[in-house]
Design a protein around this motif. Structure first.
Motif, PDB file in Angstrom:
ATOM      1  N   GLY A 156       0.853  -1.280   0.101  1.00  0.00           N
ATOM      2  CA  GLY A 156      -0.018  -0.109  -0.002  1.00  0.00           C
ATOM      3  C   GLY A 156       1.037   1.264   0.060  1.00  0.00           C
ATOM      4  O   GLY A 156       0.557   2.028  -0.760  1.00  0.00           O
ATOM      5  N   TYR A 157       1.825   1.299   0.753  1.00  0.00           N
ATOM      6  CA  TYR A 157       2.834   2.564   1.119  1.00  0.00           C
ATOM      7  C   TYR A 157       3.512   2.489  -0.344  1.00  0.00           C
ATOM      8  O   TYR A 157       3.538   3.678  -1.017  1.00  0.00           O
ATOM      9  N   GLY A 160       1.177   2.868  -3.452  1.00  0.00           N
ATOM     10  CA  GLY A 160       0.309   4.220  -3.472  1.00  0.00           C
ATOM     11  C   GLY A 160       1.040   5.334  -3.411  1.00  0.00           C
ATOM     12  O   GLY A 160       0.997   6.182  -4.022  1.00  0.00           O
ATOM     13  N   PHE A 161       2.128   5.415  -2.700  1.00  0.00           N
ATOM     14  CA  PHE A 161       2.811   6.696  -2.783  1.00  0.00           C
ATOM     15  C   PHE A 161       3.455   6.909  -4.169  1.00  0.00           C
ATOM     16  O   PHE A 161       3.271   7.923  -4.788  1.00  0.00           O
ATOM     17  N   ILE A 164       0.477   8.227  -6.536  1.00  0.00           N
ATOM     18  CA  ILE A 164       0.328   9.548  -6.352  1.00  0.00           C
ATOM     19  C   ILE A 164       1.438  10.531  -6.647  1.00  0.00           C
ATOM     20  O   ILE A 164       1.158  11.370  -7.230  1.00  0.00           O
ATOM     21  N   PHE A 208       1.291  16.103  -1.790  1.00  0.00           N
ATOM     22  CA  PHE A 208      -0.022  15.518  -2.499  1.00  0.00           C
ATOM     23  C   PHE A 208      -1.310  16.432  -2.087  1.00  0.00           C
ATOM     24  O   PHE A 208      -1.406  16.738  -0.987  1.00  0.00           O
ATOM     25  N   TRP A 226      11.711   8.946   3.882  1.00  0.00           N
ATOM     26  CA  TRP A 226      11.425   9.222   4.993  1.00  0.00           C
ATOM     27  C   TRP A 226      10.501   8.225   5.411  1.00  0.00           C
ATOM     28  O   TRP A 226      10.439   7.831   6.891  1.00  0.00           O
TER      29      TRP A 226
ATOM     30  N   ALA B 130      -6.047  18.231   3.984  1.00  0.00           N
ATOM     31  CA  ALA B 130      -4.584  18.457   4.056  1.00  0.00           C
ATOM     32  C   ALA B 130      -4.109  19.536   5.206  1.00  0.00           C
ATOM     33  O   ALA B 130      -3.441  18.896   6.239  1.00  0.00           O
ATOM     34  N   ALA B 150       6.478  13.764   6.316  1.00  0.00           N
ATOM     35  CA  ALA B 150       5.386  13.078   7.058  1.00  0.00           C
ATOM     36  C   ALA B 150       3.834  13.264   6.285  1.00  0.00           C
ATOM     37  O   ALA B 150       3.378  12.209   6.255  1.00  0.00           O
ATOM     38  N   TYR B 151       3.719  14.318   5.794  1.00  0.00           N
ATOM     39  CA  TYR B 151       2.448  14.675   5.176  1.00  0.00           C
ATOM     40  C   TYR B 151       2.429  13.672   3.847  1.00  0.00           C
ATOM     41  O   TYR B 151       1.490  13.062   3.461  1.00  0.00           O
ATOM     42  N   ASN B 152       3.238  13.669   3.041  1.00  0.00           N
ATOM     43  CA  ASN B 152       3.321  12.985   1.936  1.00  0.00           C
ATOM     44  C   ASN B 152       3.272  11.556   2.184  1.00  0.00           C
ATOM     45  O   ASN B 152       2.672  10.723   1.511  1.00  0.00           O
ATOM     46  N   ALA B 153       4.120  11.088   3.141  1.00  0.00           N
ATOM     47  CA  ALA B 153       4.182   9.678   3.530  1.00  0.00           C
ATOM     48  C   ALA B 153       2.798   9.348   4.099  1.00  0.00           C
ATOM     49  O   ALA B 153       2.267   7.738   3.640  1.00  0.00           O
ATOM     50  N   SER B 155      -0.134  10.684   3.285  1.00  0.00           N
ATOM     51  CA  SER B 155      -1.296  10.718   2.131  1.00  0.00           C
ATOM     52  C   SER B 155      -0.807   9.564   1.277  1.00  0.00           C
ATOM     53  O   SER B 155      -1.749   8.743   0.850  1.00  0.00           O
ATOM     54  N   GLY B 156       0.477   8.964   1.026  1.00  0.00           N
ATOM     55  CA  GLY B 156       0.723   8.026   0.250  1.00  0.00           C
ATOM     56  C   GLY B 156       0.189   6.747   0.719  1.00  0.00           C
ATOM     57  O   GLY B 156      -0.224   5.985  -0.062  1.00  0.00           O
ATOM     58  N   TYR B 157       0.426   6.466   2.093  1.00  0.00           N
ATOM     59  CA  TYR B 157      -0.167   5.305   2.800  1.00  0.00           C
ATOM     60  C   TYR B 157      -1.670   5.246   2.655  1.00  0.00           C
ATOM     61  O   TYR B 157      -1.936   4.286   2.130  1.00  0.00           O
ATOM     62  N   ILE B 159      -4.184   7.002   0.972  1.00  0.00           N
ATOM     63  CA  ILE B 159      -4.860   7.115  -0.137  1.00  0.00           C
ATOM     64  C   ILE B 159      -4.122   6.035  -1.046  1.00  0.00           C
ATOM     65  O   ILE B 159      -5.053   5.339  -1.603  1.00  0.00           O
ATOM     66  N   GLY B 160      -2.977   5.655  -0.919  1.00  0.00           N
ATOM     67  CA  GLY B 160      -2.390   4.397  -1.962  1.00  0.00           C
ATOM     68  C   GLY B 160      -3.043   3.335  -1.401  1.00  0.00           C
ATOM     69  O   GLY B 160      -3.587   2.418  -2.128  1.00  0.00           O
ATOM     70  N   PHE B 161      -3.012   3.051  -0.001  1.00  0.00           N
ATOM     71  CA  PHE B 161      -3.668   1.511   0.450  1.00  0.00           C
ATOM     72  C   PHE B 161      -5.075   1.672   0.018  1.00  0.00           C
ATOM     73  O   PHE B 161      -5.297   0.332  -0.421  1.00  0.00           O
TER      74      PHE B 161
END
Lengths: 241, 241
Positions: A156-157, A160-161, A164, A208, A226, B130, B150-153, B155-157, B159-161
């Motif tokens: 997912g990470y 997904g990352f 996006i 994002f 990170w 956001a 941290a925000y990107n990670a 969201s990536g997790y 939304i991606g998941f």
DNA sequence: ACCTGAACACCGTTCAAGT
DNA sequence: ACCTGAACACCGTTCAAGT
């Protein structure tokens, strides 16, 4: 490596004779998708690029859907998984390599997410990558009862990352729309979103859901590593506690 | 709340008069996408469902693209963000709520990912979410220099998941293709993928990249929370170290 | 056995012509 | 000012007819 479809309906893609043709179709399809995006990709131009009729394609692939999945598998072939018996390489390091290889491949084929994330895709390379990830996760210390969860969280990470992160460059919004979004961000930031306003310097295009230009994330672009570090740290800490 | 497009080209969607119409278009579009999927969604059926001509739609939205983004924002309206001044609620708890609310909304509108992940979308609700996430991450202890990462990670997790997790039910592959993938998994598991073979009992349909049926993940489906915990633990641990 | 052209039932978008 | 029908340049897929 590709999925086999029903031999009764169409010619077998794995037979020696004519196998090149199916391969050629996949490669040409990949090339066209790479250039023009998966939305613009269609069967007629594909056929004419190959010098055949559109209907001839349907002798190798039952539908566009099968072809798209074959393209996915073709690209995923490039993902490198370090073998577990490689000495002096920790499972964590192998998992980090696998993650960034997967990210690299998906990033350099930015149209693949549109195909990959919106449908179920089990292919030889999908299985190969899953096998590698599962074995790494075990090596990192994840217990068998958590292995499926860890694998899903990891996929997912990473997928997904990257999905996006990498907007297809051909998918640039019309200038009007792009401008409207940029303005939205300025206005919205000023009104009800102080943290957004504080952090997102205009033009940063860094996060994002808050950026209006396609392509990869701008600036240092350290977010992927990170976040992966945090996730894997969390995996390991969870097993110790 | 929707993006404003150039008033010179088309009628303003925010003016009192006729505003209902633009809203009605968005709602009808959402309904059609919800039923039939975003791939099958098209302007002609939308127009006839609304009782107008296709070309009349282009007076409210410059293109299908603008309309799709308006639908995204319309759906994201349902995402609940606990206000930061709510007493006795930790930032971590608020972030967990936001994550699962976002997941719920995206899961119950399974066709939204196809729209959301493949293009850049800045809308009022995107900014609102956001803002909430950034403020929570700060509350959790993430330093300003790491906040964007941290925000990107995050969201990536999330939304991606959810994007990978929720295959649109209408996107069920043809039976032939589904069968080919199931067989692929059986064969592949037996040969070069021992861990896959060991863990994926046939019919489990439990893990990304290894399942052949659409819909949500099967079984306990604990993966999202498990992975989110690991990620947030990693965030917090990283700030202490 | 394989390929083909033509056809079927669709697309997004535009635009002159209407009211 | 708004709406409309018709048109333009496309889709994926099928299938009778050819070789």
């Amino acid at each position: 490596m590709r999925l086999q479809h029903d031999r009764k309906r169409v010619c077998a893609p794995f037979t020696k004779r004519k196998r090149v043709d199916a391969q050629a179709i996949v490669e040409q399809a990949h090339a066209l998708i790479h250039e023009g995006g998966s939305a613009a990709f269609s069967m007629r131009p594909l056929a004419s690029a190959l010098g055949t009729s559109t209907s001839a394609l349907y002798r190798r692939f039952p539908s566009k859907e099968w072809l798209l999945i074959a393209v996915v598998d073709y690209v995923l072939e490039d993902v490198v998984a370090t073998p577990p018996n490689a000495q002096a390489v920790t499972a964590r390091r192998r998992l980090e390599h696998l993650s960034s290889s997967l990210r690299e491949v998906l990033s350099s084929h930015p149209h693949l997410h549109e195909i990959l994330t919106s449908r179920v895709t089990v292919t030889p390379n999908t299985i190969r990558i899953a096998e590698a990830a599962l074995s790494c996760l075990r090596g990192v210390g994840v217990g068998d009862s958590d292995l499926v969860d860890a694998y899903n969280a990891w996929s997912g990470y990473v997928i997904g990352f990257t999905a996006i992160e990498t907007k297809p460059p051909g998918f640039t919004p019309e200038p009007d729309l792009q401008e409207a979004m940029r303005r939205q961000l300025e206005d919205g930031g000023g009104l009800g979103a102080p943290t957004v306003a504080e952090l997102m310097s205009p033009g940063a295009n860094i996060a994002f859901g808050l950026r209006w230009a396609p392509g990869r994330l701008g600036a240092a672009n350290t977010s992927f590593d990170w976040g992966l570090k945090a996730l894997l740290d969390g995996f390991e800490a969870g097993q110790r506690g």
